[in-house]
Motif scaffolding. Sequence first.
Motif, PDB file in Angstrom:
ATOM      1  N   LEU A 194     -44.924   5.753  -2.908  1.00  0.00           N
ATOM      2  CA  LEU A 194     -43.986   6.255  -1.749  1.00  0.00           C
ATOM      3  C   LEU A 194     -43.089   7.442  -2.404  1.00  0.00           C
ATOM      4  CD1 LEU A 194     -42.597   3.192  -0.016  1.00  0.00           C
ATOM      5  CD2 LEU A 194     -44.327   4.655   0.564  1.00  0.00           C
ATOM      6  N   TYR A 195     -43.067   8.476  -1.729  1.00  0.00           N
ATOM      7  CA  TYR A 195     -42.115   9.353  -1.910  1.00  0.00           C
ATOM      8  C   TYR A 195     -41.143   9.589  -0.584  1.00  0.00           C
ATOM      9  CZ  TYR A 195     -40.216  13.880  -3.760  1.00  0.00           C
ATOM     10  OH  TYR A 195     -39.539  15.011  -4.192  1.00  0.00           O
ATOM     11  N   GLY A 196     -39.838   9.682  -0.701  1.00  0.00           N
ATOM     12  CA  GLY A 196     -38.958   9.674   0.260  1.00  0.00           C
ATOM     13  C   GLY A 196     -37.498  10.183  -0.067  1.00  0.00           C
ATOM     14  N   CYS A 197     -36.772  10.355   0.922  1.00  0.00           N
ATOM     15  CA  CYS A 197     -35.308  10.822   0.829  1.00  0.00           C
ATOM     16  C   CYS A 197     -34.541  10.023   1.180  1.00  0.00           C
ATOM     17  CB  CYS A 197     -35.101  12.183   1.546  1.00  0.00           C
ATOM     18  SG  CYS A 197     -36.155  13.636   1.808  1.00  0.00           S
ATOM     19  N   LEU A 198     -33.177   9.681   0.176  1.00  0.00           N
ATOM     20  CA  LEU A 198     -32.419   8.823   0.338  1.00  0.00           C
ATOM     21  C   LEU A 198     -31.183   9.571   0.963  1.00  0.00           C
ATOM     22  CD1 LEU A 198     -32.480   7.123  -3.313  1.00  0.00           C
ATOM     23  CD2 LEU A 198     -33.820   6.342  -1.116  1.00  0.00           C
ATOM     24  N   ASP A 199     -30.650   8.412   1.806  1.00  0.00           N
ATOM     25  CA  ASP A 199     -29.214   8.699   2.564  1.00  0.00           C
ATOM     26  C   ASP A 199     -29.638   9.902   3.354  1.00  0.00           C
ATOM     27  OD1 ASP A 199     -27.534   6.978   1.388  1.00  0.00           O
ATOM     28  OD2 ASP A 199     -27.684   8.074  -0.571  1.00  0.00           O
ATOM     29  N   LEU A 200     -30.652  10.050   4.148  1.00  0.00           N
ATOM     30  CA  LEU A 200     -31.169  11.170   4.906  1.00  0.00           C
ATOM     31  C   LEU A 200     -30.830  10.912   6.351  1.00  0.00           C
ATOM     32  CD1 LEU A 200     -32.488  13.765   5.358  1.00  0.00           C
ATOM     33  CD2 LEU A 200     -34.675  12.492   5.475  1.00  0.00           C
ATOM     34  N   THR A 201     -30.275  11.620   7.143  1.00  0.00           N
ATOM     35  CA  THR A 201     -29.970  11.396   8.681  1.00  0.00           C
ATOM     36  C   THR A 201     -30.625  12.465   9.532  1.00  0.00           C
ATOM     37  OG1 THR A 201     -27.873  12.816   8.679  1.00  0.00           O
ATOM     38  CG2 THR A 201     -27.754  10.397   7.965  1.00  0.00           C
TER      39      THR A 201
END
Length: 260
Positions: A194-201
């Motif tokens: 998994l590759y993702g963004c933390l605290d993204l809105t």
Amino acid sequence: MASSSHKRYHVHGFDSRQHLEDYMSDKPEMVFEEDILIFPIECLAKTFSQGHINGDVLIDLSVGSFVHHLYAACEFFKHIIVLKMRDRCILELKRWLNTRTGAFSWGHATKIHVEMEGKSDRLEDKEGKVRSAAQHVVKFDPEKDNMTDPIVLPPADCIISVWFLDNICKDQDDYIRYLRKISRMLKPGGHLILYGCLDLTYYTVGKDKLHAFTYDEDFARKALVRAGFSVDFCEVKKRTAVSDITDYKSMIYLVAHKKP
């Protein structure tokens, strides 16, 4: 604009070419090279070079039309099956896979990868390997029990998912529910990257502001365990890009395996 009124990727889509230009191009003003190009290429190259993740089938379950995350994988899997929700993303991806006029140029990302391998003379060879492996592009519906219905895919040895969960999920329960769907596509013991963004809105593509599910590292780890995975590796990289077109705080890279 409140998050609830942002557009949703799987409902409204986005301009897939604009997405590439905004976040993954080699234009001087593109500020995301370190976070979105270099970091995942480094992580994936390191993961696959260890030699314990390989096999016949890898499934790519990611948003957009990018390919740089497949450079390392193509050396270790015979077949890469790419799943896409949106027709525009499929068309943009196939333009590159089939070397059509006007395709997005990935030469800058390819150069990063081959130089990392110490094989800077193999630019065309690397892109050719990706094209050869990723010949199956399948449209899917995330709400179906079998997301690729009526096509039944073979169980995968590995699934790579980039920003799929960040885009599709409304809340924590959704995240775990989709993880369980992904798990059903894997062989017992198979790996999920998994590759993702933390605290993204939110993130912006052109003039469109799109919804994102907001989560942190602790939740991502616990969600994988609840969905039947064991976490093997996790790395978090703090944001380096200066831009207001998206508001993530960090990038997260996770490797897990499905419990037998």
